[in-house]
Design a protein around this motif. Structure first.
Motif, PDB file in Angstrom:
ATOM      1  N   TYR A  31       0.812  -1.223   0.000  1.00 38.87           N
ATOM      2  CA  TYR A  31       0.000   0.000   0.000  1.00 38.87           C
ATOM      3  C   TYR A  31       0.845   1.272   0.000  1.00 38.87           C
ATOM      4  O   TYR A  31       0.473   2.261  -0.623  1.00 38.87           O
ATOM      5  N   ARG A  32       1.992   1.232   0.627  1.00 43.87           N
ATOM      6  CA  ARG A  32       2.843   2.444   0.680  1.00 43.87           C
ATOM      7  C   ARG A  32       3.381   2.830  -0.692  1.00 43.87           C
ATOM      8  O   ARG A  32       3.904   3.922  -0.883  1.00 43.87           O
ATOM      9  N   HIS A  33       3.263   1.924  -1.672  1.00 44.47           N
ATOM     10  CA  HIS A  33       3.701   2.220  -3.041  1.00 44.47           C
ATOM     11  C   HIS A  33       2.568   2.784  -3.893  1.00 44.47           C
ATOM     12  O   HIS A  33       2.748   2.993  -5.096  1.00 44.47           O
TER      13      HIS A  33
END
Length: 131
Positions: free
Chosen positions: A33-35
């Motif tokens: 998700y952080r990407h």
């Protein structure tokens, strides 16, 4: 519901496939998700699909390996380790094909659970064979 699942291998497989898609796809989405949402969505979809496929094939591989290696030195060990190793490699290749940045973290949960599942399933086969 429990009796219906016990009586229907097709229903058990269908339920396991749906659960595999949700659990492992959700894991991959969270890990990536952080990407960004698009990358995480692709990773979640890829892992969900590959987990569904591996759920369909890992049980067949365990059964096949058990028959092939039964009674041979290290046979039970091979019947336990070979199927989840092969499906783990499938997961990694699938993630690589969609450009997932965190391949090892993405597939780790699925691979570990594959080894646990294979061990539990194989134990059941061994018990059935002795009965």
């Amino acid at each position: 519901v429990k009796a219906r699942l016990a009586a229907s291998p097709g229903l058990r497989v269908a339920v396991m496939c749906v659960l595999a898609f949700i659990v492992y796809g959700g894991w991959a989405f969270g890990v990536n998700y952080r990407h960004g949402f698009t990358v995480a969505g692709a990773a979640g979809l890829a892992q969900g699909v590959s987990s569904t496929i591996s759920t369909l094939i890992i049980t067949s591989l365990i059964e096949l390996c058990f028959r092939w290696f039964r009674g041979k030195p290290g046979g039970l060990l091979l019947a336990w380790l070979l199927p989840p190793t092969l499906t783990g490699l499938m997961h990694a290749a699938f993630q690589w094909s969609v450009g997932t940045p965190e391949i090892l973290l993405t597939v780790a949960f699925s691979v570990v659970m594959g080894y646990v599942f294979a061990g539990v399933y194989l134990r059941g086969i061994v018990r059935l064979a002795r009965a």
